[in-house]
Design a protein around this motif. Structure first.
Motif: not given
Length: 283
Positions: A109-118, A161-180
């Motif tokens: 979802t961060r790409n203009d053209v996502p992969i067709l299939a896996s 953004g992939p950062w949004a998915s981080l909060f699903y499994y780590e509700p209180e991430p460090s700032l450094a991880k969120l920035q990454a």
């Protein structure tokens, strides 16, 4: 005099609105004779299961190439099988990032053209009752919405953004991880993808952060409400893996997720991908 006969696609539906099993053997699949029919069935059904086909890594790569352009894991990378596991001993570089795969998502979802299939081959399943892979048909989910809701949702754009998915499994991430995670990038996408084929699908999942122009609460109501709808029993299929199974899904109209399992159990999948052929927005 011998007469060559072209292979015919043999399949059966799994559920009315999602999934088919392909019953052809290796020879038919690797010949490429039914590749076009497989592509058509994939778009129509969202998910194709090839029960216990038992492809080697080389055969999986070869089969993938019959269906379109092989997509290496990294741009300019080698044509290799990618190991999919949460076991840090087997996958130390990306096991952490793959935790997001436990939640409904679309790849790229961060790409203009996502992969067709896996395409995933099961090398080692997790214990029975765990580690299934779930799929949700976002074509069918959109098509079954009330007409007034379709018209409403087609107006919206969503920040992903992939950062949004981080909060699903780590509700209180460090700032450094969120920035990454934020450094991976984000993109504003239509909530409803209008495909060149004329069909429309929902672009939702755990990377969806906010509907443009809506408050955080309003956005959550829309995004999570649609996720609940699209992952209801009518539109979903959960695959219980057996060694040798191959499952292929249409990433442009299907969400997927790994269902929970013990990361130390040794569950191992081998993945190949097809390059995307259509941008989220086309002229």
């Amino acid at each position: 005099m011998s007469v060559e006969t072209k292979a015919l696609l043999k399949s059966e539906e799994i559920k009315p609105k999602i999934g088919s099993r392909v019953l052809n053997g290796k020879e038919d699949l690797l010949s490429g004779d039914i590749a076009g029919e497989i592509r058509e069935l994939l778009e129509a059904r969202g998910v194709l299961v090839f029960p216990k086909i038992g492809f080697t890594s080389e055969e999986q790569v070869a089969f993938t190439k019959t269906l379109g352009t092989f997509a290496p894991e990294q741009a300019g990378g080698d044509e290799e099988i990618t190991k999919i596991t949460l076991d840090v001993k087997e996958n130390p570089s990306s096991a952490e990032y793959l935790k997001g795969s436990l939640y409904w998502h679309i790849d790229g979802t961060r790409n203009d053209v996502p992969i067709l299939a896996s395409l995933l081959t099961c090398i080692k399943p997790s214990p029975k009752g765990t580690g299934n892979t779930g799929f949700a048909n976002t074509y069918s989910a959109f098509e079954d919405l009330p007409e007034e809701k379709k018209a409403e949702y087609e107006q919206y754009r969503v920040v992903h953004g992939p950062w949004a998915s981080l909060f699903y499994y780590e509700p209180e991430p460090s700032l450094a991880k969120l920035q990454a995670y934020a450094g991976i990038g984000e993109q504003e996408l239509p909530l409803v993808w209008k495909h060149k084929s004329g069909r429309k699908s929902l672009v939702i999942g755990c990377t969806a952060a906010q509907v443009v122009g809506k408050s955080a609460l309003e956005s959550a109501m829309i995004i999570h409400g649609l996720r609940d709808w699209a992952t209801g029993p009518n539109f979903t299929y959960s695959h219980e893996w057996e060694v040798g199974d191959l499952v292929m899904w249409d990433n442009t109209g299907t969400m997927h997720r790994a269902e929970p399992y013990d990361p130390s159990c040794g569950r191992m999948m081998h993945r190949t991908k097809l390059e995307g052929e259509e941008a989220f927005v086309y002229a």
